[in-house]
Design a protein around this motif. Structure first.
Motif: not given
Length: 286
Positions: A71-74, A96-99, A101-104, A110-112
């Motif tokens: 979340d802090s990375v995002e 960041v874990g499995v989920d 990594a998928a989130q990021l 999205e950010l290109g």
């Protein structure tokens, strides 16, 4: 090998050491930290200290994140939306874990950004010495764009597959680190409980197949009650929770890690928030 311009976001215990090694390698570097005062000393190493994420990433070929969690990375990346260079590489080194990594991976798209998921093995000392082991994953055609950076921060890079594979392997590695720390604490405590000098346990392992630098470092810290954080307890609990979630999501009962996690939580609740995971030994000694 082309020399990239690098933005490093997060200059805490790990990020600061990484930044100094990147700058020492002659790679143009901008750094940002939520608390700017923590980043300012890096100017002496040749880094440009930026007041905003957008300023740091503007024109950067490679953006490194070494923060707390997904979340802090995002949140940090989204602060710079619209400022990234087209096709810049996100070299994501936070655990960041499995989920996560998928989130990021979705955020990067999205950010290109081209997402390289690359958590590291090592703590503050290896980060300062440029001796991290990088568990890198992501598109093969982006790998040569970060070669110079990886050489600067680590002693070895292990490419393990598509983006997200690095984070999965990091969980397995940290499960071992946390469990081994708990096992060393338990054996030292048992040696003491049986009426012996606990140093004898470390002496018995010395030079044999069970000996390891990590065992001596953590065991020595426990016996000396020196718990300056290399891998802080709060980070240990955070990572343990990521591991437990991943294991149970794949029908694996991580009973050993659960026990160590519970010990770390007890030590935290006793007020030892600024100490190393080696302070798990306090669960036996008070």
């Amino acid at each position: 090998m082309t020399t990239p311009t690098v933005a490093l976001l997060g200059t805490g215990a790990m990020g600061a050491g990484m930044a100094r090694n990147i700058a020492a390698a002659g790679i143009p570097l901008r750094v940002w930290n939520r608390s700017t005062d923590r980043a300012r000393p890096l100017a002496e190493s040749g880094a440009k200290v930026c007041d905003s994420v957008a300023e740091a990433v503007d024109g950067a070929d490679v953006v490194i994140t070494m923060l707390w969690d997904a979340d802090s990375v995002e949140q940090t990346l989204r602060e710079a939306a619209g400022s990234f260079a087209a096709g810049a590489v996100l070299l994501q080194t936070t655990t960041v874990g499995v989920d996560g990594a998928a989130q990021l991976d979705k955020v990067a798209a999205e950010l290109g950004l081209v997402h390289l998921d690359a958590p590291v093995l090592g703590t503050k000392g290896p980060a300062e010495q440029g001796n991290l082991v990088v568990l890198a994953s992501g598109p093969e055609d982006a790998r040569d764009r970060v070669d110079a950076v990886l050489e600067a921060i680590g002693s070895r890079t292990l490419w393990v597959g598509g983006a997200g594979a690095g984070s999965r392997l990091k969980l397995a590695a940290n499960a071992f680190v946390l469990s081994l720390t708990g096992a060393v604490a338990q054996s030292l405590a048992l040696t003491r409980a049986l009426g012996l000098d606990p140093q004898l346990f470390l002496d018995a392992l010395a030079g044999g197949p069970l000996d390891a630098p990590y065992v001596r470092i953590k065991g020595g810290a426990m016996l000396a009650e020196q718990y300056a954080p290399a891998f802080g307890i709060e980070g240990g609990v955070k990572d343990a929770d990521l591991i437990l979630e991943a294991a149970r999501g794949n029908d694996l009962d991580p009973v050993v890690l659960q026990a160590v996690r519970d010990q770390l939580v007890r030590v935290l609740e006793a007020g030892h928030t600024d100490e190393d995971i080696a302070a798990v030994y306090r669960d036996y000694t008070g």
